[in-house]
Design a protein around this motif. Structure first.
Motif, PDB file in Angstrom:
ATOM      1  N   GLY A 344     -12.533 -21.366  14.807  1.00 15.05           N
ATOM      2  CA  GLY A 344     -11.494 -20.810  13.952  1.00 15.05           C
ATOM      3  C   GLY A 344     -10.101 -20.995  14.514  1.00 15.05           C
ATOM      4  O   GLY A 344      -9.137 -21.183  13.761  1.00 15.05           O
ATOM      5  N   ARG A 347      -8.086 -24.114  13.540  1.00 16.77           N
ATOM      6  CA  ARG A 347      -7.658 -24.261  12.147  1.00 16.77           C
ATOM      7  C   ARG A 347      -6.410 -23.418  11.898  1.00 16.77           C
ATOM      8  O   ARG A 347      -6.121 -22.474  12.642  1.00 16.77           O
ATOM      9  N   ASP A 348      -5.732 -23.718  10.830  1.00 19.03           N
ATOM     10  CA  ASP A 348      -4.498 -23.015  10.471  1.00 19.03           C
ATOM     11  C   ASP A 348      -4.839 -21.810   9.600  1.00 19.03           C
ATOM     12  O   ASP A 348      -5.353 -21.970   8.485  1.00 19.03           O
ATOM     13  N   PRO A 349      -4.567 -20.585  10.056  1.00 17.59           N
ATOM     14  CA  PRO A 349      -4.939 -19.412   9.254  1.00 17.59           C
ATOM     15  C   PRO A 349      -3.965 -19.105   8.127  1.00 17.59           C
ATOM     16  O   PRO A 349      -4.249 -18.247   7.291  1.00 17.59           O
ATOM     17  N   HIS A 365     -15.050 -25.649   4.535  1.00 20.11           N
ATOM     18  CA  HIS A 365     -14.722 -24.234   4.758  1.00 20.11           C
ATOM     19  C   HIS A 365     -16.037 -23.481   4.999  1.00 20.11           C
ATOM     20  O   HIS A 365     -16.619 -22.923   4.054  1.00 20.11           O
ATOM     21  N   THR A 369     -13.178 -19.510   1.299  1.00 21.71           N
ATOM     22  CA  THR A 369     -11.731 -19.277   1.268  1.00 21.71           C
ATOM     23  C   THR A 369     -11.450 -17.925   0.616  1.00 21.71           C
ATOM     24  O   THR A 369     -12.299 -17.349  -0.079  1.00 21.71           O
ATOM     25  N   ARG A 374      -6.834 -19.657   1.565  1.00 18.17           N
ATOM     26  CA  ARG A 374      -6.781 -19.815   3.021  1.00 18.17           C
ATOM     27  C   ARG A 374      -8.199 -19.850   3.601  1.00 18.17           C
ATOM     28  O   ARG A 374      -9.090 -19.159   3.108  1.00 18.17           O
ATOM     29  N   ASP A 375      -8.367 -20.627   4.639  1.00 16.63           N
ATOM     30  CA  ASP A 375      -9.673 -20.791   5.267  1.00 16.63           C
ATOM     31  C   ASP A 375     -10.069 -19.500   5.997  1.00 16.63           C
ATOM     32  O   ASP A 375      -9.363 -19.030   6.907  1.00 16.63           O
ATOM     33  N   ALA A 378     -10.757 -19.787   9.838  1.00 14.52           N
ATOM     34  CA  ALA A 378      -9.527 -19.791  10.624  1.00 14.52           C
ATOM     35  C   ALA A 378      -8.966 -18.384  10.771  1.00 14.52           C
ATOM     36  O   ALA A 378      -8.528 -17.979  11.851  1.00 14.52           O
ATOM     37  N   ARG A 379      -8.993 -17.610   9.705  1.00 13.21           N
ATOM     38  CA  ARG A 379      -8.433 -16.271   9.764  1.00 13.21           C
ATOM     39  C   ARG A 379      -9.299 -15.342  10.621  1.00 13.21           C
ATOM     40  O   ARG A 379      -8.781 -14.485  11.341  1.00 13.21           O
ATOM     41  N   HIS A 382      -8.580 -16.436  14.386  1.00 16.02           N
ATOM     42  CA  HIS A 382      -7.286 -15.974  14.871  1.00 16.02           C
ATOM     43  C   HIS A 382      -7.207 -14.446  14.872  1.00 16.02           C
ATOM     44  O   HIS A 382      -6.505 -13.865  15.716  1.00 16.02           O
ATOM     45  N   PRO A 527      -3.955 -12.076  10.291  1.00 18.92           N
ATOM     46  CA  PRO A 527      -5.390 -12.236  10.042  1.00 18.92           C
ATOM     47  C   PRO A 527      -6.242 -11.155  10.710  1.00 18.92           C
ATOM     48  O   PRO A 527      -7.419 -11.379  10.984  1.00 18.92           O
TER      49      PRO A 527
END
Length: 597
Positions: A344, A347-349, A365, A369, A374-375, A378-379, A382, A527
């Protein structure tokens, strides 16, 4: 007698300080209470100086906060808690009604918790009754998952699936006993899982005591031995059970919000947000009194269950060496958790893609999402930096504070009762009022109350450990209080308290998540896991993966905490003998034996 009076005075001082602090809340926020009341009564009316002055005169705010507080305390003596600043209605009937709803919900939730705790430790009871305990301890993954489920998430799932889709039970409102079942399940399942794990940690020691061996040799049935083992272990858990009682009453704010229950926690929160000072003070005072009653009841019950053994020094130690747990399961769980976080983080959150809103899990994903595209992986990854690391730091600090304060129960007992009477949500509001809102607010609020269960557990175990035979014998050889504390008491008490702290780690993360869910923690686009659950909870029916992803990571954290706690081993009890240090104390003619601490 003098010590009891001093303890009672200390409790009264703490309770009075809490009520006074709550009474100063509107002024601590550096806002004009008259302005807040005007907005609540009539948002369209302009806050002119004349209008604000008229409201101050109506509410008696001209004399300042201490005048308002003194008038409220004087009214309590006459049985009058004042009138609501918002509605103008008498406060006492509304608070009593809210307390009645919370007590009913608490009673049903305690029944659910007791049943859940019994299921968690059923295997240990069965094996202990058959004299087959031993070998490797189970990791308790199932109970860890249950204990790690956020209460507000369980409430949302039960309300949506059981209440709305299946229609088996009423989901919203408060119109009778049948409306208590779903919220009681949401509150009782996690609490029962924690209590069951703590009880399961003590039962093997009870089954290994001489009385259990003698009872089995005389042919007593396994069920009778199991009942006596439960009676032997329950006193050490009663202080924490008292904390759960108050927590299920004042700390059930999120569940009461989901099910629209007019309970005391929700009433107090709404009064705090609206700065309705009379309702806020009356609700807080009710929570403090409930905490005092619950604590007194648990202490009397513990004394009745234990009998004179605490003063006679006739107990055996429950904290025996724990067989080594398997290492494969916690390593696998830790590897999965680290892998999720690590992937995670790559990736860009914050990347938005409105064309990918609420997409199901796929190769691109893996967790799906959210509502903004938003993925979620990733969230979640983070968010671990904001939630997991913060929860670990708070747990470590709570462990240190809990053990240190638990060593002085005369000081910490009243403090634990007072702190536990305040829900973390209300603490968060107080912290926000004093220090302002920000990322540190949830940490300060949760950390201010997280040490209380560990301190209660430490003092309860310490009291029973001091009454054991080997402590009596070591003291008879002339051991001083520091020798007993360093070589005997702490080695016996620290392992179970440390296991308790690990079990509490997911709960700390859940408390942070609950504040985020209620809007008192991190703010978008952070996140943080609680905020993720709050943002995606309205889409739980259309896109269940949006809430299941952070909830699954929380459950994995709980399973890892329980597995790691199972690997902590207690001290091996050595035969009582005059060690050089003890012999030196015992043979020194000029030193008298020091009484036990």
């Amino acid at each position: 007698m003098r010590q009891r009076v001093a303890t009672a005075v200390w409790r009264v001082v703490l309770a009075a300080s809490l009520v006074c602090g709550i009474g100063l809340l509107p002024w601590l926020t550096h806002t004009d209470p008259a302005h807040t009341v005007l907005k609540a009564r009539s948002a369209e009316r302009d806050p002119t100086p004349e209008v604000l002055a008229d409201i101050r005169a109506q509410l008696g705010l001209d004399g300042g906060p201490f005048h308002v507080l003194g008038r409220w305390l004087g009214g309590l003596v006459r049985g009058d808690a004042g009138q609501s600043w918002i509605s103008g209605a008498d406060v006492l009937p509304g608070v009593v009604q809210a307390l009645g709803a919370s007590l009913l919900l608490m009673a049903v939730a305690l029944a659910v918790a007791a049943l859940t705790a019994g299921l968690v430790c059923a295997r240990t009871l069965r094996l202990g009754a058959r004299r087959r305990l031993g070998g490797r301890r189970r990791g308790g993954t199932g109970s860890a998952v249950v204990a790690s489920l956020p209460e507000f998430l369980v409430a949302s799932v039960l309300a949506t699936v059981v209440g709305v889709q299946l229609g088996w039970l009423p989901a919203l409102g408060w119109y009778g006993p049948q409306w208590t079942l779903l919220p009681a399940l949401a509150l009782g399942l996690p609490a029962g899982a924690v209590i069951g794990r703590l009880l399961d940690d003590l039962l093997p020691g009870a089954f290994g005591e001489p009385w259990a061996l003698a009872a089995a040799a005389r042919g007593l049935t396994g069920s009778r031995i199991a009942r006596q083992a439960l009676r032997r272990c329950v006193p050490a858990l009663l202080p924490n059970l008292g904390l759960f009682v108050v927590g299920l009453t004042g700390g059930a704010v999120a569940v009461e919000q989901v099910f629209d229950i007019p309970g005391l926690g929700r009433t107090t929160l709404q009064a705090a947000l609206a700065q309705d000072l009379p309702v806020l003070q009356a609700g807080t005072l009710a929570l403090v009194l409930l905490a005092a009653l619950a604590t007194g009841a648990t202490r009397v019950t513990a004394r009745l269950l234990t009998g004179p053994a605490l003063s006679d020094g006739a107990l055996s130690s429950l904290h025996r060496p724990v067989p080594p747990a398997g290492r494969v399961l916690p390593l696998a769980q830790g590897a999965v958790l680290l892998a999720v976080i690590g992937i995670g983080l790559t990736r860009d959150p914050l990347a938005l893609d409105t064309g990918q809103r609420l997409r199901a899990p796929s190769l691109d994903h893996p967790f799906g999402t959210d509502s903004l595209g938003r993925d979620l992986l990733a969230r979640v990854g983070h968010g671990a930096l904001d939630t997991l690391l913060l929860a670990s730091a708070i747990t470590a600090a709570a462990l240190v504070a809990g053990v240190l304060l638990g060593l002085v129960p005369r000081v910490s007992g009243a403090l634990v009762d007072t702190v536990n009477a305040v829900p973390p949500v209300l603490v968060a509001l107080l912290v926000t009022a004093v220090a302002g809102s920000g990322g540190a607010t949830p940490a300060l609020a949760v950390g201010a109350v997280a040490w209380a269960p560990l301190a209660a557990h430490t003092s309860a175990l310490l009291g029973q450990e001091r009454a054991t035979l080997h402590i009596t014998a070591t003291r008879g050889l002339g051991a001083g209080r520091w020798y007993l504390l360093r070589r005997e008491l702490l080695p016996a008490v620290l392992p179970p308290v440390l296991r308790h702290a690990l079990l509490r780690l997911p709960g700390v993360a859940l408390a942070l998540a609950s504040l985020g869910f209620l809007g008192l923690g991190a703010q978008p686009p952070s996140p943080e896991w609680g905020l993720l659950l709050a943002e995606n909870q309205p889409y739980a029916e259309r896109a269940p993966w949006a809430v299941l992803a952070p909830a699954a990571v929380l459950a994995l954290l709980g399973a890892l905490a329980v597995s790691a706690a199972g690997g902590l081993r207690g001290p091996r009890r050595r035969p009582v003998r005059a060690t050089p240090a003890v012999a030196e104390q015992a043979t020194a003619p000029e030193k008298e034996p020091v009484a036990a601490p």
